[in-house]
Scaffold this motif. Sequence first.
Motif, PDB file in Angstrom:
ATOM      1  N   PRO A  30       0.845  -1.201   0.000  1.00  0.00           N
ATOM      2  CA  PRO A  30       0.000   0.000   0.000  1.00  0.00           C
ATOM      3  C   PRO A  30       0.875   1.244   0.000  1.00  0.00           C
ATOM      4  O   PRO A  30       2.013   1.212   0.469  1.00  0.00           O
ATOM      5  CB  PRO A  30      -0.756  -0.109   1.336  1.00  0.00           C
ATOM      6  CG  PRO A  30      -0.605  -1.507   1.788  1.00  0.00           C
ATOM      7  CD  PRO A  30       0.627  -2.057   1.171  1.00  0.00           C
ATOM      8  N   LYS A  31       0.338   2.310  -0.524  1.00  0.00           N
ATOM      9  CA  LYS A  31       1.012   3.609  -0.502  1.00  0.00           C
ATOM     10  C   LYS A  31       1.999   3.805  -1.657  1.00  0.00           C
ATOM     11  O   LYS A  31       2.003   4.847  -2.280  1.00  0.00           O
ATOM     12  CB  LYS A  31       1.731   3.807   0.842  1.00  0.00           C
ATOM     13  CG  LYS A  31       2.312   5.176   1.051  1.00  0.00           C
ATOM     14  CD  LYS A  31       1.329   6.074   1.748  1.00  0.00           C
ATOM     15  CE  LYS A  31       1.844   7.498   1.698  1.00  0.00           C
ATOM     16  NZ  LYS A  31       0.817   8.472   1.835  1.00  0.00           N
ATOM     17  N   VAL A  32       2.891   2.809  -1.923  1.00  0.00           N
ATOM     18  CA  VAL A  32       3.870   3.026  -2.990  1.00  0.00           C
ATOM     19  C   VAL A  32       3.714   2.074  -4.176  1.00  0.00           C
ATOM     20  O   VAL A  32       4.303   2.304  -5.218  1.00  0.00           O
ATOM     21  CB  VAL A  32       5.329   2.941  -2.496  1.00  0.00           C
ATOM     22  CG1 VAL A  32       5.612   3.911  -1.393  1.00  0.00           C
ATOM     23  CG2 VAL A  32       5.702   1.550  -2.093  1.00  0.00           C
ATOM     24  N   MET A  37      11.273   2.145   0.076  1.00  0.00           N
ATOM     25  CA  MET A  37      11.066   1.569   1.414  1.00  0.00           C
ATOM     26  C   MET A  37      10.903   2.698   2.431  1.00  0.00           C
ATOM     27  O   MET A  37      10.032   2.643   3.307  1.00  0.00           O
ATOM     28  CB  MET A  37      12.268   0.675   1.766  1.00  0.00           C
ATOM     29  CG  MET A  37      12.166  -0.011   3.111  1.00  0.00           C
ATOM     30  SD  MET A  37      10.809  -1.204   3.172  1.00  0.00           S
ATOM     31  CE  MET A  37      10.369  -1.086   4.910  1.00  0.00           C
ATOM     32  N   ILE A  38      11.734   3.735   2.309  1.00  0.00           N
ATOM     33  CA  ILE A  38      11.653   4.872   3.249  1.00  0.00           C
ATOM     34  C   ILE A  38      10.315   5.591   3.052  1.00  0.00           C
ATOM     35  O   ILE A  38       9.658   5.991   4.008  1.00  0.00           O
ATOM     36  CB  ILE A  38      12.811   5.868   2.996  1.00  0.00           C
ATOM     37  CG1 ILE A  38      14.155   5.151   2.971  1.00  0.00           C
ATOM     38  CG2 ILE A  38      12.780   7.005   4.016  1.00  0.00           C
ATOM     39  CD1 ILE A  38      14.835   5.008   4.281  1.00  0.00           C
ATOM     40  N   THR A  85       7.698   5.920   6.092  1.00  0.00           N
ATOM     41  CA  THR A  85       7.490   7.213   6.742  1.00  0.00           C
ATOM     42  C   THR A  85       6.205   7.907   6.326  1.00  0.00           C
ATOM     43  O   THR A  85       5.736   8.794   7.025  1.00  0.00           O
ATOM     44  CB  THR A  85       8.649   8.162   6.408  1.00  0.00           C
ATOM     45  OG1 THR A  85       8.698   8.310   4.981  1.00  0.00           O
ATOM     46  CG2 THR A  85       9.963   7.636   6.933  1.00  0.00           C
ATOM     47  N   GLY A  86       5.692   7.537   5.147  1.00  0.00           N
ATOM     48  CA  GLY A  86       4.479   8.197   4.679  1.00  0.00           C
ATOM     49  C   GLY A  86       4.746   9.529   3.993  1.00  0.00           C
ATOM     50  O   GLY A  86       3.806  10.254   3.654  1.00  0.00           O
ATOM     51  N   VAL A  94      13.161  12.019   0.135  1.00  0.00           N
ATOM     52  CA  VAL A  94      13.765  11.034   1.044  1.00  0.00           C
ATOM     53  C   VAL A  94      15.193  10.664   0.636  1.00  0.00           C
ATOM     54  O   VAL A  94      15.772   9.731   1.177  1.00  0.00           O
ATOM     55  CB  VAL A  94      12.902   9.747   1.177  1.00  0.00           C
ATOM     56  CG1 VAL A  94      11.521  10.072   1.707  1.00  0.00           C
ATOM     57  CG2 VAL A  94      12.821   8.991  -0.126  1.00  0.00           C
ATOM     58  N   ILE A  95      15.773  11.372  -0.307  1.00  0.00           N
ATOM     59  CA  ILE A  95      17.163  11.129  -0.714  1.00  0.00           C
ATOM     60  C   ILE A  95      17.888  12.469  -0.610  1.00  0.00           C
ATOM     61  O   ILE A  95      17.298  13.521  -0.907  1.00  0.00           O
ATOM     62  CB  ILE A  95      17.223  10.515  -2.147  1.00  0.00           C
ATOM     63  CG1 ILE A  95      18.644  10.102  -2.514  1.00  0.00           C
ATOM     64  CG2 ILE A  95      16.631  11.457  -3.201  1.00  0.00           C
ATOM     65  CD1 ILE A  95      18.731   9.198  -3.747  1.00  0.00           C
TER      66      ILE A  95
END
Length: 524
Positions: free
Chosen positions: A443-445, A499-500, A504-505, A512-513
Motif C-alpha cells: 500500500p502507498k507506494v 522503502m523509506i 514514513t508516509g 527522502v534522498i
Amino acid sequence: MSIDSTPPLEQLSLSGTVEEAQFSRRVLIHSILSRPDGGAGLAGQVVKIGGWVKTGREQGKGAFAFLELNDGSCPANLQVIVESGVHKLGDLVPTGTSVYVEGELKKPPEGTKQKIELKVLKVLDVGTVDAAKYPLPKTRLTLEFLRDFVHLRPRTNTVTTLINEAEKLEKELKENPAPSEADIVAAELLVKEKGEAVAQLKSAKASKEEISAAVAVLTKAKENLVKLQERFRLGNRCKLSAGIPKKDGKIDYSEDFFARQAFLTVSGQLQVETFACALSSVYTFGPTFRAEQSHTSRHLAEFWMVEPEIAFADLQDDMNCAEAYVKFLCQWLLDYSLADMEFMAAHIDKTCIDRLKMVASSNFYRITYTEAIAILEEVSKARKFENKVEWGIDLASEHERYLTEEKFKAPVIVYNYPKGIKAFYMKLNEDKKTVAAMDVLVPKVGELVGGSQREENYEVLRARILEMNLPLEPYEWYLDLRRYGTVKHSGFGLGFERMILFATGIENIRDVIPFPRYPGRADL
Ligand SMILES: NC(=O)C[C@H](N)C(=O)O
C-alpha cells in the motif's frame, strides 16, 4: 557481501533432513567445517549442500568419485564422495561443475586430514562444464590473469576471501567509527583515576589481593587507552588521505576515457550473479540510474537498490526471501526506531506505524499476473482506470494500488508476468508465454520489490537474447555463467527510497534522498 540465508545447523530440525529451514534448505560448508570439532560431531546428519567442484577425480576403477566442493562460504572445501550408482561420475568431476546434493555426513577413515566428509545419497542438480573449455585451470592463477575473467574470478579463494574481508571491514567501520578526542580524554582520565586508586591502596597498606585487583583494573584501562589512541590515529589518517588530490590534479573526462562508450548502471544484478554463482548467497547495495521520463512522486533518476541474489533458489524461494526481508525491515523499524516513527506519525502520516505493523504481521497475498488482470478487468466494469486493462500490459501504479489498498488491503506478490514486458534474463515458464518474475506491491507506494528466477539454461538464455534483438557479444560473459557450472538462482531488488517512502508516509520520493536527480535536475 555474503548473506547466510541458511540457518546454523544447530537451529535446523535435524531429524535427518533440513526441510524446516525457511528458504534455502542448503547448509553452508562453513557452518560444518568451522565448528570446533571440524564438523566431526555432525556425523550421521543428512544435509543438502550446493557448490562448485574445485577438484574432482574418479577412483576405484570408476566405482566412486571424490569431489572437493566449495560454496564460497569459506576457503575450505568439503570432501564429497559419490558412488557410481548414484550419478554419472564423469559429469561431476570437472573443475567448475556445480552440484547440488543430498547426502550423509560421515567420519572419514582414520589417518585422513578431514574430520568429516559427505557421502552423497542423491544428486539433485548438476551444472556441467566442458573441461577443455573452462577458462580457470586448476593451476595457481595470477591476479593479472584473473582480471580478464572478472565474472569467474569470484570462484577463486583469493577473491572470495578479499570480498569477505572487505565486508567485515565495512561493517567494522560503520559500527565502530574512529573514536573522538573526547573518548581519548575520558580514557586518559580513567587511567589517571585508577592509577591514583592503586597508589592510595599501596600507601594505606591494603591487602595484596586488593592491590592486585586494583592493578588489574588499571592495566585494563591502560590497554583500552592504547587501543583508542591507535584507532584514533588510523581513523584520522583515513580522513586525511581522502582529501589529498591526485598528483597532477587532473581527471580525464574525455569520451574515450574507458576506450569505449560507458553507461551508468540500471541494476547491479547481472554483476552480482557472478558472485552468487560462486559464493551462493550474496547481496549488493548501491546507486542505480534510470533515465525514464517518469515525472511521478515515486520515481528518481538515481536511486539505491538492495539486490540479494541466491543460488540454488527458485521463484518460490525468492518470494519467501523477499516477503521475509520486507517484514524484517518493518519490524526492525518498530523495534529499534520507534521514536522516529512516532515523530513521523505525529507530523507526516498518522497511519505509518499501523502500516508497518500490518505489513510486519500479515501474510502477503500471492497471485499470478493472469489472476491480477482478471481481478482488474472485473473491477474496471464498474470503475474507470486511466490505463486500459488487458493481458499483456505492464501494471500501472493505479492498478497496483487498487490491488494492495482496496482489494486485498495488504501486500500482494504478483508473479509469472508475460515475457514480452520483462527482461531477457528471467526464466521462461513451461507455458512459454510467461516468465518467473515477481513484484512485491505494498500500500502507498505500489511496487517495492521486483525480482525473478534467472534463466539458468544456456540454450534458452541465448535464444531469449536473440529473440529480443539484443547483441550476443556483450553478454558472452553472462552466458559463461551458464556454460560453466550453471545453477538455479533467483534474486530481487528492493528500492531503498521506496522503502523509506513506504515506512514514513512522506508523499514525494524526491524528499527522502539527500540529492534527488530527476528529469531536468542533475546538479546538487
Ligand atoms: N536485482 C533485481 O532482480 C532487480 C532487477 N534487476 C530490476 O532492475 O528490477
